[in-house]
Design a protein around this motif. Structure first.
Motif, PDB file in Angstrom:
ATOM      1  N   ALA A  55     -20.442  32.252   9.027  1.00 38.63           N
ATOM      2  CA  ALA A  55     -19.788  33.097   8.035  1.00 38.63           C
ATOM      3  C   ALA A  55     -18.275  32.928   8.062  1.00 38.63           C
ATOM      4  N   PHE A  56     -17.679  33.044   6.877  1.00 38.01           N
ATOM      5  CA  PHE A  56     -16.210  33.038   6.774  1.00 38.01           C
ATOM      6  C   PHE A  56     -15.800  33.794   5.528  1.00 38.01           C
ATOM      7  N   GLY A 108      -6.467  33.901  -0.936  1.00 39.28           N
ATOM      8  CA  GLY A 108      -5.219  33.288  -1.353  1.00 39.28           C
ATOM      9  C   GLY A 108      -5.318  31.802  -1.619  1.00 39.28           C
ATOM     10  N   ARG A 109      -4.198  31.247  -2.002  1.00 37.67           N
ATOM     11  CA  ARG A 109      -4.083  29.816  -2.253  1.00 37.67           C
ATOM     12  C   ARG A 109      -2.885  29.278  -1.493  1.00 37.67           C
ATOM     13  N   GLY A 110      -2.805  27.952  -1.430  1.00 36.29           N
ATOM     14  CA  GLY A 110      -1.730  27.321  -0.686  1.00 36.29           C
ATOM     15  C   GLY A 110      -2.296  26.491   0.439  1.00 36.29           C
ATOM     16  N   LEU A 111      -1.448  26.073   1.367  1.00 40.24           N
ATOM     17  CA  LEU A 111      -1.905  25.316   2.528  1.00 40.24           C
ATOM     18  C   LEU A 111      -2.914  26.156   3.303  1.00 40.24           C
ATOM     19  N   PRO A 112      -4.122  25.635   3.543  1.00 38.41           N
ATOM     20  CA  PRO A 112      -5.132  26.446   4.237  1.00 38.41           C
ATOM     21  C   PRO A 112      -4.832  26.611   5.723  1.00 38.41           C
ATOM     22  N   VAL A 113      -5.038  27.832   6.193  1.00 40.90           N
ATOM     23  CA  VAL A 113      -4.937  28.166   7.609  1.00 40.90           C
ATOM     24  C   VAL A 113      -6.285  28.737   8.022  1.00 40.90           C
ATOM     25  N   VAL A 114      -6.990  28.024   8.889  1.00 39.99           N
ATOM     26  CA  VAL A 114      -8.319  28.430   9.345  1.00 39.99           C
ATOM     27  C   VAL A 114      -8.181  29.138  10.686  1.00 39.99           C
ATOM     28  N   CYS A 115      -8.715  30.361  10.780  1.00 43.21           N
ATOM     29  CA  CYS A 115      -8.552  31.193  11.970  1.00 43.21           C
ATOM     30  C   CYS A 115      -9.900  31.420  12.647  1.00 43.21           C
ATOM     31  N   GLN A 129      -3.186  29.996   2.252  1.00 41.19           N
ATOM     32  CA  GLN A 129      -4.579  30.392   2.103  1.00 41.19           C
ATOM     33  C   GLN A 129      -5.121  30.641   3.499  1.00 41.19           C
ATOM     34  N   VAL A 130      -5.683  31.820   3.725  1.00 42.92           N
ATOM     35  CA  VAL A 130      -6.153  32.184   5.061  1.00 42.92           C
ATOM     36  C   VAL A 130      -7.677  32.256   5.048  1.00 42.92           C
ATOM     37  N   ILE A 131      -8.296  31.497   5.942  1.00 38.90           N
ATOM     38  CA  ILE A 131      -9.755  31.432   6.051  1.00 38.90           C
ATOM     39  C   ILE A 131     -10.128  31.876   7.461  1.00 38.90           C
ATOM     40  N   CYS A 132     -10.808  33.010   7.560  1.00 39.25           N
ATOM     41  CA  CYS A 132     -11.195  33.556   8.862  1.00 39.25           C
ATOM     42  C   CYS A 132     -12.699  33.410   9.056  1.00 39.25           C
ATOM     43  N   CYS A 133     -13.093  32.889  10.203  1.00 37.87           N
ATOM     44  CA  CYS A 133     -14.504  32.564  10.473  1.00 37.87           C
ATOM     45  C   CYS A 133     -15.059  33.422  11.595  1.00 37.87           C
ATOM     46  N   ASP A 134     -16.354  33.655  11.551  1.00 39.28           N
ATOM     47  CA  ASP A 134     -17.080  34.182  12.704  1.00 39.28           C
ATOM     48  C   ASP A 134     -17.676  33.013  13.475  1.00 39.28           C
ATOM     49  N   LEU A 135     -17.715  33.121  14.789  1.00 39.61           N
ATOM     50  CA  LEU A 135     -18.411  32.125  15.588  1.00 39.61           C
ATOM     51  C   LEU A 135     -19.913  32.236  15.344  1.00 39.61           C
ATOM     52  N   ARG A 136     -20.634  31.164  15.598  1.00 33.13           N
ATOM     53  CA  ARG A 136     -22.096  31.243  15.505  1.00 33.13           C
ATOM     54  C   ARG A 136     -22.599  32.277  16.518  1.00 33.13           C
ATOM     55  N   GLY A 137     -23.563  33.091  16.069  1.00 36.21           N
ATOM     56  CA  GLY A 137     -24.080  34.150  16.934  1.00 36.21           C
ATOM     57  C   GLY A 137     -23.186  35.359  17.026  1.00 36.21           C
ATOM     58  N   HIS A 138     -22.149  35.437  16.192  1.00 37.92           N
ATOM     59  CA  HIS A 138     -21.207  36.553  16.176  1.00 37.92           C
ATOM     60  C   HIS A 138     -21.030  37.039  14.734  1.00 37.92           C
TER      61      HIS A 138
END
Length: 269
Positions: free
Chosen positions: A14-15, A19-26, A50-59
């Protein structure tokens, strides 16, 4: 923001993206949720990223039926996400996710613009012997892993805690209560950082090490941060009054360090 998913071998990760712009994956640390970046995200967005925040697998909202967890599977999931983007991204990895980010960057450097490693585990702690490591894994084995982690979590927030820490802690506990998620977390705790350490010399990306001055996971946080920075040819930002999660404990200081870094370093990538 709505939850989105990438499909990888064994399930979904999941993520959310804003926003838009240079992507920042957290990427959050083990035992945490993507909402650990809840205070940092708006500060990066205000700077037109652009900020993209992810959950770890199993979280969190990710699936919990995976067969494998830890550094290498997380690196694989990160690569899968980065492949969906139209441009190389800045990747922010906290704790265990820092090691996973190093592995992914060594394998697919063309997907990266820069690395930000927060409270990073990129090698196995030298001060933890076999007996201590065994006791740690026993303590976080099922069925009591959730209870132990819930009791241990406040210690990671040495220094000033976020104003909503109690609520965030409840969300983590509630997430682990769901069927299969305590098991997934317990399996994640068995990860090993040897591969990340082996691959450190291969990283040629601009890198920032962000470390809380009171991070309890390292005997001397500044020394660990400087060792990583020297190995990677990066720079260090020490965050006062923060432990293992400066992105939520001191978001203003953390954002300032990251944004100053991004103004200069990506142009050299």
């Amino acid at each position: 923001m709505s939850t989105q998913f990438i499909h990888v071998d064994g399930g979904r990760v999941a993520f959310e993206s804003e926003g838009r712009g240079l992507p920042v994956v957290c990427l959050p640390g083990m035992g945490d949720l993507r909402s650990s970046y809840r205070y940092l995200t708006p500060l990066l967005r205000a700077a037109d990223y652009q900020v993209i925040c992810c959950d770890l697998r199993g979280h969190g909202d990710s699936d919990a039926q995976f067969a494998e967890y830890g550094d290498e599977p997380t690196a694989s999931d990160l690569i899968a996400l980065l492949e969906t983007l139209e441009t190389p991204a800045v990747v922010i990895g906290n704790s265990m996710s820092a090691g996973a980010s190093v592995i992914a960057a060594a394998r697919r450097p063309e997907l990266f613009q820069a690395l930000v490693l927060i409270g990073p585990f990129v090698r196995n702690p030298n001060d933890i012997g076999f007996i201590k490591q065994t006791l740690f894994r026993v303590a976080l084995a099922r069925p009591w892993a959730r209870v132990v982690w819930n009791a241990y979590l406040p210690s990671l927030y040495a220094g000033e805690k976020p104003k909503d820490f109690a609520e965030h802690k409840k969300k983590i506990s509630a997430s682990m209560k769901r069927p299969g998620y305590t098991r997934s977390f317990s399996l994640t705790t068995r990860t090993n950082h040897d591969l990340a350490e082996q691959l450190l010399p291969e990283i040629k990306l601009p890198t920032l090490i962000v470390m809380g001055e009171q991070d309890p996971d390292f005997p001397t946080p500044e020394h660990e941060a400087q060792w990583i920075a020297d190995t990677l040819g990066g720079r260090v930002a020490m965050i006062a009054d923060a432990g293992h999660n400066p992105q939520s404990q001191q978001p203003d200081a953390t954002a300032h360090a990251i944004l100053d870094f991004l103004k200069e370093e990506p142009a050299r990538a």
